[in-house]
Design a protein around this motif. Structure first.
Motif, PDB file in Angstrom:
ATOM      1  N   GLU A  21       0.847  -1.194   0.000  1.00  0.00           N
ATOM      2  CA  GLU A  21       0.000   0.000   0.000  1.00  0.00           C
ATOM      3  C   GLU A  21       0.879   1.240   0.000  1.00  0.00           C
ATOM      4  N   TRP A  22       0.407   2.274  -0.662  1.00  0.00           N
ATOM      5  CA  TRP A  22       1.174   3.513  -0.742  1.00  0.00           C
ATOM      6  C   TRP A  22       1.235   4.147   0.644  1.00  0.00           C
ATOM      7  N   PRO A  23       2.424   4.562   1.111  1.00  0.00           N
ATOM      8  CA  PRO A  23       2.545   5.166   2.446  1.00  0.00           C
ATOM      9  C   PRO A  23       1.726   6.450   2.567  1.00  0.00           C
ATOM     10  N   GLU A  24       1.067   6.605   3.686  1.00  0.00           N
ATOM     11  CA  GLU A  24       0.211   7.774   3.922  1.00  0.00           C
ATOM     12  C   GLU A  24       1.000   9.080   3.934  1.00  0.00           C
ATOM     13  N   ASP A  25       2.275   9.023   4.341  1.00  0.00           N
ATOM     14  CA  ASP A  25       3.061  10.249   4.477  1.00  0.00           C
ATOM     15  C   ASP A  25       3.751  10.677   3.180  1.00  0.00           C
ATOM     16  N   LEU A  26       3.511   9.957   2.088  1.00  0.00           N
ATOM     17  CA  LEU A  26       4.087  10.329   0.797  1.00  0.00           C
ATOM     18  C   LEU A  26       2.999  10.788  -0.161  1.00  0.00           C
ATOM     19  N   LEU A  27       3.348  11.736  -1.005  1.00  0.00           N
ATOM     20  CA  LEU A  27       2.426  12.189  -2.035  1.00  0.00           C
ATOM     21  C   LEU A  27       2.149  11.028  -2.983  1.00  0.00           C
ATOM     22  N   LYS A  28       0.880  10.744  -3.224  1.00  0.00           N
ATOM     23  CA  LYS A  28       0.495   9.591  -4.035  1.00  0.00           C
ATOM     24  C   LYS A  28       0.363   9.990  -5.507  1.00  0.00           C
ATOM     25  N   PRO A  29       1.037   9.272  -6.401  1.00  0.00           N
ATOM     26  CA  PRO A  29       0.891   9.585  -7.831  1.00  0.00           C
ATOM     27  C   PRO A  29      -0.484   9.164  -8.339  1.00  0.00           C
ATOM     28  N   ASP A  30      -0.924   9.796  -9.415  1.00  0.00           N
ATOM     29  CA  ASP A  30      -2.202   9.427 -10.028  1.00  0.00           C
ATOM     30  C   ASP A  30      -2.097   8.106 -10.780  1.00  0.00           C
ATOM     31  N   GLN A  31      -0.955   7.881 -11.381  1.00  0.00           N
ATOM     32  CA  GLN A  31      -0.765   6.698 -12.215  1.00  0.00           C
ATOM     33  C   GLN A  31       0.707   6.308 -12.171  1.00  0.00           C
ATOM     34  N   ILE A  32       0.980   5.003 -12.200  1.00  0.00           N
ATOM     35  CA  ILE A  32       2.358   4.507 -12.220  1.00  0.00           C
ATOM     36  C   ILE A  32       2.493   3.549 -13.398  1.00  0.00           C
ATOM     37  N   TYR A  33       3.565   3.720 -14.170  1.00  0.00           N
ATOM     38  CA  TYR A  33       3.831   2.847 -15.307  1.00  0.00           C
ATOM     39  C   TYR A  33       5.170   2.160 -15.112  1.00  0.00           C
ATOM     40  N   LEU A  34       5.213   0.887 -15.430  1.00  0.00           N
ATOM     41  CA  LEU A  34       6.455   0.126 -15.423  1.00  0.00           C
ATOM     42  C   LEU A  34       6.692  -0.351 -16.843  1.00  0.00           C
ATOM     43  N   ILE A  35       7.799   0.069 -17.421  1.00  0.00           N
ATOM     44  CA  ILE A  35       8.127  -0.351 -18.783  1.00  0.00           C
ATOM     45  C   ILE A  35       9.026  -1.572 -18.683  1.00  0.00           C
ATOM     46  N   ASN A  36       8.491  -2.716 -19.085  1.00  0.00           N
ATOM     47  CA  ASN A  36       9.205  -3.983 -19.029  1.00  0.00           C
ATOM     48  C   ASN A  36       9.620  -4.353 -20.443  1.00  0.00           C
ATOM     49  N   THR A  37      10.904  -4.225 -20.722  1.00  0.00           N
ATOM     50  CA  THR A  37      11.398  -4.496 -22.071  1.00  0.00           C
ATOM     51  C   THR A  37      11.634  -5.976 -22.329  1.00  0.00           C
ATOM     52  N   GLY A  38      11.491  -6.793 -21.295  1.00  0.00           N
ATOM     53  CA  GLY A  38      11.685  -8.224 -21.474  1.00  0.00           C
ATOM     54  C   GLY A  38      13.141  -8.633 -21.451  1.00  0.00           C
TER      55      GLY A  38
END
Length: 105
Positions: A21-38
């Motif tokens: 879970e995202w920590p309460e004391d950190l600013l939460k991003p709207d969206q997170i992307y992970l680029i997996n090139t394989g």
């Protein structure tokens, strides 16, 4: 972060664990992307006389990443070149934020 979780634990905590879970004391991003090139490094022996690892660190990292929630991580699997990765990511962002940004050429 997923990197910290993958590195800290020998076996990952269950998906219901609060570490994902995202920590309460950190600013939460709207969206997170992970680029997996394989692209992956070959498995490395833990010890010269022991068998190879079943899972590489990257496998563990990807599994930890997939367990994060609120916001969840959107994985972009691709072996494409840079321009295609930017195009796919921008399309996902436009869809999520209801925008119409385009890549300049």
């Amino acid at each position: 972060t997923a990197f910290g979780v993958a590195k800290m634990f020998d076996s990952l905590p269950p998906a219901s664990s609060p570490v994902y879970e995202w920590p309460e004391d950190l600013l939460k991003p709207d969206q997170i992307y992970l680029i997996n090139t394989g692209i992956s490094l070959p498995p490395v022996p833990l010890h010269p006389y022991r068998p190879m690892r079943v899972h590489t660190f990257k496998d563990k990292l990807l599994e930890a990443t997939s367990r994060f929630k609120n916001p969840s991580v959107t994985e972009i699997n691709t072996t494409s070149d840079y321009d295609d990765i930017v195009r796919v990511t921008l399309n996902l962002m436009n869809r999520h934020f209801n925008t119409s940004f385009q890549v300049k050429r």
